[in-house]
Design a protein around this motif. Structure first.
Motif, PDB file in Angstrom:
ATOM      1  N   ASP A 127       0.811  -1.213   0.000  1.00  0.00           N
ATOM      2  CA  ASP A 127       0.000   0.000   0.000  1.00  0.00           C
ATOM      3  C   ASP A 127       0.846   1.265   0.000  1.00  0.00           C
ATOM      4  OD1 ASP A 127      -2.334  -1.303  -0.155  1.00  0.00           O
ATOM      5  OD2 ASP A 127      -2.941  -1.026   1.940  1.00  0.00           O
ATOM      6  N   THR A 128       2.140   1.119  -0.218  1.00  0.00           N
ATOM      7  CA  THR A 128       3.025   2.288  -0.186  1.00  0.00           C
ATOM      8  C   THR A 128       3.489   2.642  -1.593  1.00  0.00           C
ATOM      9  OG1 THR A 128       3.781   1.709   2.034  1.00  0.00           O
ATOM     10  CG2 THR A 128       5.195   3.181   0.763  1.00  0.00           C
ATOM     11  N   LEU A 129       3.326   3.926  -1.930  1.00  0.00           N
ATOM     12  CA  LEU A 129       3.840   4.408  -3.202  1.00  0.00           C
ATOM     13  C   LEU A 129       5.299   4.779  -3.014  1.00  0.00           C
ATOM     14  CD1 LEU A 129       3.442   5.495  -6.153  1.00  0.00           C
ATOM     15  CD2 LEU A 129       2.986   7.718  -5.099  1.00  0.00           C
ATOM     16  N   VAL A 130       6.173   4.117  -3.757  1.00  0.00           N
ATOM     17  CA  VAL A 130       7.606   4.402  -3.650  1.00  0.00           C
ATOM     18  C   VAL A 130       8.021   5.170  -4.903  1.00  0.00           C
ATOM     19  CG1 VAL A 130       9.911   3.436  -3.355  1.00  0.00           C
ATOM     20  CG2 VAL A 130       7.920   2.283  -2.348  1.00  0.00           C
ATOM     21  N   VAL A 131       8.554   6.371  -4.692  1.00  0.00           N
ATOM     22  CA  VAL A 131       8.925   7.240  -5.815  1.00  0.00           C
ATOM     23  C   VAL A 131      10.432   7.453  -5.803  1.00  0.00           C
ATOM     24  CG1 VAL A 131       8.609   9.498  -6.887  1.00  0.00           C
ATOM     25  CG2 VAL A 131       6.690   8.392  -5.713  1.00  0.00           C
ATOM     26  N   ASP A 132      11.061   7.124  -6.919  1.00  0.00           N
ATOM     27  CA  ASP A 132      12.497   7.381  -7.076  1.00  0.00           C
ATOM     28  C   ASP A 132      12.672   8.569  -8.000  1.00  0.00           C
ATOM     29  OD1 ASP A 132      13.718   5.209  -5.583  1.00  0.00           O
ATOM     30  OD2 ASP A 132      12.788   3.891  -7.074  1.00  0.00           O
ATOM     31  N   SER A 133      13.529   9.482  -7.601  1.00  0.00           N
ATOM     32  CA  SER A 133      13.733  10.692  -8.405  1.00  0.00           C
ATOM     33  C   SER A 133      15.208  10.989  -8.565  1.00  0.00           C
ATOM     34  CB  SER A 133      13.061  11.899  -7.751  1.00  0.00           C
ATOM     35  OG  SER A 133      11.706  11.652  -7.503  1.00  0.00           O
ATOM     36  N   ALA A 134      15.540  11.588  -9.692  1.00  0.00           N
ATOM     37  CA  ALA A 134      16.910  12.029  -9.964  1.00  0.00           C
ATOM     38  C   ALA A 134      16.834  13.131 -11.005  1.00  0.00           C
ATOM     39  CB  ALA A 134      17.754  10.861 -10.464  1.00  0.00           C
ATOM     40  N   THR A 181      14.414   9.050  -2.559  1.00  0.00           N
ATOM     41  CA  THR A 181      13.422   7.985  -2.491  1.00  0.00           C
ATOM     42  C   THR A 181      12.338   8.461  -1.545  1.00  0.00           C
ATOM     43  OG1 THR A 181      15.157   6.361  -2.811  1.00  0.00           O
ATOM     44  CG2 THR A 181      13.029   5.537  -2.052  1.00  0.00           C
ATOM     45  N   GLU A 182      11.122   8.539  -2.058  1.00  0.00           N
ATOM     46  CA  GLU A 182      10.001   8.980  -1.226  1.00  0.00           C
ATOM     47  C   GLU A 182       9.030   7.815  -1.078  1.00  0.00           C
ATOM     48  OE1 GLU A 182       8.954  13.365  -2.667  1.00  0.00           O
ATOM     49  OE2 GLU A 182       9.784  12.055  -4.198  1.00  0.00           O
ATOM     50  N   ARG A 183       8.556   7.626   0.126  1.00  0.00           N
ATOM     51  CA  ARG A 183       7.571   6.570   0.401  1.00  0.00           C
ATOM     52  C   ARG A 183       6.309   7.223   0.932  1.00  0.00           C
ATOM     53  NH1 ARG A 183      10.072   1.546   0.514  1.00  0.00           N
ATOM     54  NH2 ARG A 183       8.381   0.727   1.802  1.00  0.00           N
ATOM     55  N   PHE A 184       5.265   7.215   0.094  1.00  0.00           N
ATOM     56  CA  PHE A 184       3.976   7.817   0.466  1.00  0.00           C
ATOM     57  C   PHE A 184       3.042   6.707   0.956  1.00  0.00           C
ATOM     58  CE2 PHE A 184       4.253  12.047  -1.648  1.00  0.00           C
ATOM     59  CZ  PHE A 184       5.340  11.847  -2.488  1.00  0.00           C
ATOM     60  N   HIS A 185       2.514   6.891   2.148  1.00  0.00           N
ATOM     61  CA  HIS A 185       1.560   5.909   2.663  1.00  0.00           C
ATOM     62  C   HIS A 185       0.328   6.638   3.209  1.00  0.00           C
ATOM     63  CE1 HIS A 185      -0.028   3.072   5.853  1.00  0.00           C
ATOM     64  NE2 HIS A 185      -0.204   2.439   4.717  1.00  0.00           N
ATOM     65  N   ARG A 186      -0.824   6.424   2.539  1.00  0.00           N
ATOM     66  CA  ARG A 186      -2.056   7.070   3.019  1.00  0.00           C
ATOM     67  C   ARG A 186      -2.649   6.159   4.092  1.00  0.00           C
ATOM     68  NH1 ARG A 186      -6.720   9.975  -0.728  1.00  0.00           N
ATOM     69  NH2 ARG A 186      -7.916  10.851   1.014  1.00  0.00           N
ATOM     70  N   ARG A 187      -2.444   6.533   5.332  1.00  0.00           N
ATOM     71  CA  ARG A 187      -2.811   5.601   6.395  1.00  0.00           C
ATOM     72  C   ARG A 187      -4.309   5.620   6.683  1.00  0.00           C
ATOM     73  NH1 ARG A 187      -0.154   9.572   9.941  1.00  0.00           N
ATOM     74  NH2 ARG A 187      -1.773  10.437  11.290  1.00  0.00           N
ATOM     75  N   ASP A 188      -4.988   6.736   6.380  1.00  0.00           N
ATOM     76  CA  ASP A 188      -6.447   6.782   6.473  1.00  0.00           C
ATOM     77  C   ASP A 188      -6.912   7.876   5.525  1.00  0.00           C
ATOM     78  OD1 ASP A 188      -5.947   9.164   7.779  1.00  0.00           O
ATOM     79  OD2 ASP A 188      -6.340   8.369   9.776  1.00  0.00           O
ATOM     80  N   TYR A 189      -8.193   8.218   5.575  1.00  0.00           N
ATOM     81  CA  TYR A 189      -8.680   9.188   4.591  1.00  0.00           C
ATOM     82  C   TYR A 189      -7.930  10.510   4.682  1.00  0.00           C
ATOM     83  CZ  TYR A 189     -11.489  11.429   1.205  1.00  0.00           C
ATOM     84  OH  TYR A 189     -11.853  12.058   0.043  1.00  0.00           O
ATOM     85  N   HIS A 220      -4.857  11.339   6.128  1.00  0.00           N
ATOM     86  CA  HIS A 220      -3.423  11.490   6.421  1.00  0.00           C
ATOM     87  C   HIS A 220      -2.532  10.666   5.495  1.00  0.00           C
ATOM     88  CE1 HIS A 220      -5.692  12.417  10.092  1.00  0.00           C
ATOM     89  NE2 HIS A 220      -4.809  13.391  10.215  1.00  0.00           N
ATOM     90  N   ILE A 221      -1.459  11.302   5.064  1.00  0.00           N
ATOM     91  CA  ILE A 221      -0.401  10.594   4.319  1.00  0.00           C
ATOM     92  C   ILE A 221       0.894  10.737   5.117  1.00  0.00           C
ATOM     93  CG2 ILE A 221       1.093  10.665   2.277  1.00  0.00           C
ATOM     94  CD1 ILE A 221      -1.299  11.431   0.599  1.00  0.00           C
ATOM     95  N   ASP A 222       1.546   9.626   5.360  1.00  0.00           N
ATOM     96  CA  ASP A 222       2.889   9.671   5.930  1.00  0.00           C
ATOM     97  C   ASP A 222       3.879   9.645   4.768  1.00  0.00           C
ATOM     98  OD1 ASP A 222       2.155   9.566   8.687  1.00  0.00           O
ATOM     99  OD2 ASP A 222       1.586   7.474   8.362  1.00  0.00           O
ATOM    100  N   LEU A 223       4.839  10.544   4.822  1.00  0.00           N
ATOM    101  CA  LEU A 223       5.852  10.580   3.766  1.00  0.00           C
ATOM    102  C   LEU A 223       7.228  10.415   4.402  1.00  0.00           C
ATOM    103  CD1 LEU A 223       6.996  11.124   0.926  1.00  0.00           C
ATOM    104  CD2 LEU A 223       6.827  13.565   1.416  1.00  0.00           C
ATOM    105  N   GLN A 224       7.967   9.472   3.885  1.00  0.00           N
ATOM    106  CA  GLN A 224       9.350   9.294   4.318  1.00  0.00           C
ATOM    107  C   GLN A 224      10.246   9.635   3.134  1.00  0.00           C
ATOM    108  OE1 GLN A 224      10.362   5.540   6.433  1.00  0.00           O
ATOM    109  NE2 GLN A 224      11.959   5.402   4.883  1.00  0.00           N
ATOM    110  N   ILE A 225      11.175  10.535   3.349  1.00  0.00           N
ATOM    111  CA  ILE A 225      12.064  10.959   2.251  1.00  0.00           C
ATOM    112  C   ILE A 225      13.500  10.579   2.597  1.00  0.00           C
ATOM    113  CG2 ILE A 225      12.884  12.887   0.844  1.00  0.00           C
ATOM    114  CD1 ILE A 225      10.480  14.503   1.779  1.00  0.00           C
ATOM    115  N   THR A 226      14.153   9.869   1.696  1.00  0.00           N
ATOM    116  CA  THR A 226      15.579   9.592   1.869  1.00  0.00           C
ATOM    117  C   THR A 226      16.357  10.392   0.828  1.00  0.00           C
ATOM    118  OG1 THR A 226      15.131   7.396   2.728  1.00  0.00           O
ATOM    119  CG2 THR A 226      17.364   7.808   1.896  1.00  0.00           C
ATOM    120  N   VAL A 227      17.263  11.213   1.325  1.00  0.00           N
ATOM    121  CA  VAL A 227      18.102  12.037   0.455  1.00  0.00           C
ATOM    122  C   VAL A 227      19.450  11.353   0.331  1.00  0.00           C
ATOM    123  CG1 VAL A 227      19.204  14.293   0.177  1.00  0.00           C
ATOM    124  CG2 VAL A 227      16.928  14.137   1.233  1.00  0.00           C
TER     125      VAL A 227
END
Lengths: 250, 359
Positions: free
Chosen positions: A162-169, A191-199, A201-208
């Motif tokens: 259920d997590t959208l993983v986005v790679d960017s460069a 690398t960004e990990r978007f997780h919509r935990r409920d209607y 809220h989205i938790d976003l984890q960003i790795t630089v």
């Protein structure tokens, strides 16, 4: 900075019915208010639907890395000097002051709402700030090998459960990751990990991961809150621009 | 608005988009193709799950001559005199006050001039533009705002009439230019009707209504072409901006400008004729026919003898200017006009005279 941001957001809410229109499809409580803890919606293909208007949790505009413990973010020596200079000169060289795009991931720490559109083969984010947008390709393409550097970079996404993983460069060399001046270079990969935990809220984890600027990758966590029943308003950076002459720094 | 700097040559040259690597050559998924892999642009228009035409894709639109004169189909008497005067003044000033030169956006409907992408989603039709940011046409059922905060892009709502997507927009400020100089008021309303004829082609009828300035509504037809297997490029107007300081036309310059240069009608009439320009991007293609005409002491140009006539302003007996370029007529030793040289940012182009205008 936080106070200013809050004031700006409050001041931007004005014109009547356009911005008060109830967003269709929002789960609601008995009193008609949006139920932000309802389950996250899904698209027809069963994946989480990230669509909606979102605002980031306040407090990270000036320092995206404020939650990190000492040592978790470690500059290369030259980058440490640049960061110090940007801090000391109060951001007078900030590209945003010249109405150049905020770029990624800075768009996710500034206090302006953004809208996520889920569409055929891509997820698109419309940012109110600087009237910009970002495309995340979901069609299976690879990141470009030698891209033309851009402020928004190139982004590809995939689902891990259920997590959208986005790679960017493919970012520009003088990126600012926040108003405080944490830099990103052409070597930066996100690398960004978007997780919509409920209607609501989205938790976003960003790795630089930018070995040119930092001695090791670092990871931060942000949170978005849904803001239904409103819309983005127009943001035209060049309109009535009077600030530049006052940005003198030191 | 890029369209402001377009002129007949620029509309040819604007096709030069800098190429960069594989990202821009990635094959767009979901496009019907011939056996050899080429996009089949005359295949049927696609539909979304709810049976409506799917307008998604990267498109390119060009207002043609209307980008220079959006009100070309109106009679002068149908335009408020102050507005017509302002248009001419802006023409003579080479558009130095154009909002586009200050990186300000055009009205929302103008995102279709240039390369843009349509995203069709349940509650909004999104338009991503290379030069004009993004635009939303909301389809969630809300009406247009009654007394909106005026904006550059305006507010847009859309609905379906059969297979046609109808967009209505209002709430514009009065700062943008509808072309290279026609003004509009805050009362401007724009209606667009999008009809995707087949996979690769879409017709748009754009109708302008602004009774404060224009006596009746007027329309332009824009044909959109699907641009497969490429992507939008990032366009950051404010990056490395070097132009503004060169826009220095002063009152003194204005006095010396073409308003005071009068060229005798008998000289102008020598320039009239049909000229042919080879598209530098398509050296083997059919040349573009450019007509040069006169009306009184005014020299004009017209593409293929159709569409709006664009005035050329005399700088001298042989040098004429129009937004974005200069036209210099050349004669042979007997005084017969042989060609003109089109000077534009992209370079100098020799445009030979092919013959007289058809009677």
């Amino acid at each position: 900075m936080k106070t200013i941001a809050v004031l700006i957001v409050a001041a931007s809410i004005a014109p009547a019915q356009w911005l008060d229109f109830p967003t269709p499809g929002v789960p609601r409580l008995a009193d008609g208010k949006p139920n932000l803890t309802a389950p996250a919606p899904k698209t027809a293909d069963g994946k989480p639907d990230l669509s909606g208007i979102w605002v980031t949790k306040a407090g990270y505009t000036g320092n995206i890395a404020r939650d990190l413990k000492p040592g978790e973010l470690s500059f290369q020596p030259w980058a440490s000097e640049v960061y110090k200079h940007r801090q000391e000169t109060q951001g007078k060289d900030d590209p945003q002051a010249y109405c150049v795009l905020s770029g990624v991931p800075r768009e996710h720490v500034v206090p302006y709402p953004f809208k996520i559109l889920n569409t055929n083969g891509m997820i698109v984010i419309l940012y109110e700030a600087l009237h910009s947008y970002r495309q995340i390709y979901m069609d299976g393409r690879k990141l470009p090998k030698d891209p033309n550097p851009t402020w928004m970079g190139y982004s590809i996404g995939r689902w891990e459960g259920d997590t959208l993983v986005v790679d960017s460069a493919g970012f520009v060399d003088n990126n600012w990751l926040d108003n405080g001046g944490h830099m990103g270079t052409e070597a930066m990969k996100l690398t960004e990990r978007f997780h919509r935990r409920d209607y609501g809220h989205i938790d976003l984890q960003i790795t630089v991961d930018d070995p040119k600027a930092y001695t090791k990758p670092w990871t931060v966590k942000l949170e978005f809150t849904a803001t239904p029943d409103t819309d983005l308003i127009e943001y035209v950076c060049d309109e009535n621009e009077k600030d530049l002459v006052h940005l003198v720094g030191r | 608005m890029r369209v402001h700097v377009r002129l007949f040559a620029a509309s040819v040259l604007a096709l030069c988009v800098p190429a960069s690597a594989q990202w821009l050559k990635y094959k767009t998924p979901g496009i019907p193709r011939t056996a050899d892999g080429r996009p089949e642009l005359t295949a049927a228009a696609p539909k979304t799950a709810d049976g409506k035409p799917d307008l998604s894709g990267i498109w390119r639109g060009d207002p043609g001559g209307y980008g220079v004169n959006v009100a070309a189909d109106l009679k002068p008497s149908e335009i408020q005199p102050w507005a017509e005067k302002l248009y001419k003044q802006r023409l003579e000033d080479m558009g130095k006050d154009s909002p586009s030169y200050r990186c300000l956006p055009g009205i929302g409907p103008y995102v279709i001039f240039g390369m843009f992408k349509i995203l069709q989603t349940p509650n909004a039709m999104g338009f991503l533009s290379e030069f004009n940011g993004s635009r939303q046409v909301l389809t969630d059922g809300r009406p247009l705002p009654e007394d909106p905060n005026p904006t550059w892009q305006g507010y847009s709502v859309g609905h379906w009439e059969g297979d046609t997507f109808v967009v209505e927009s209002a709430g514009f400020n009065d700062q943008t230019w509808l072309d290279i100089g026609h003004p509009h008021s805050e009362e401007l309303r724009v209606t667009e009707r999008f009809h995707r004829k087949d996979f690769g082609h879409m017709d748009v009828k754009m109708t302008f209504s602004d009774p404060k300035i224009y006596a009746r509504p007027f329309s332009i037809d824009v044909e959109l072409e699907l641009v497969p297997d490429t992507e939008l490029l990032e366009y950051v107007c404010n990056e490395n901006e070097q132009s503004l300081k060169h826009f220095v036309i002063t009152e003194e310059d204005r006095k010396q400008s073409r308003t005071n240069v009068k060229v005798a009608p008998e000289i102008l009439s020598k320039y009239a004729g049909v000229y042919e320009m080879q598209n530098p991007e398509d050296p083997k293609g059919k040349p573009i026919s450019i007509w040069i005409l006169t009306e009184g002491d005014q020299l004009l140009t017209q593409m293929n003898g159709a569409g709006p006539k664009i005035p050329l302003a005399a700088q001298s007996a042989t040098v004429f200017s129009l937004l974005g370029g200069t036209v210099i007529f050349a004669t042979d030793d007997k005084g017969a006009v042989t060609h003109f040289t089109m000077q534009a940012v992209e370079g100098d182009f020799k445009v030979p005279r092919k013959g007289d205008l058809p009677k």
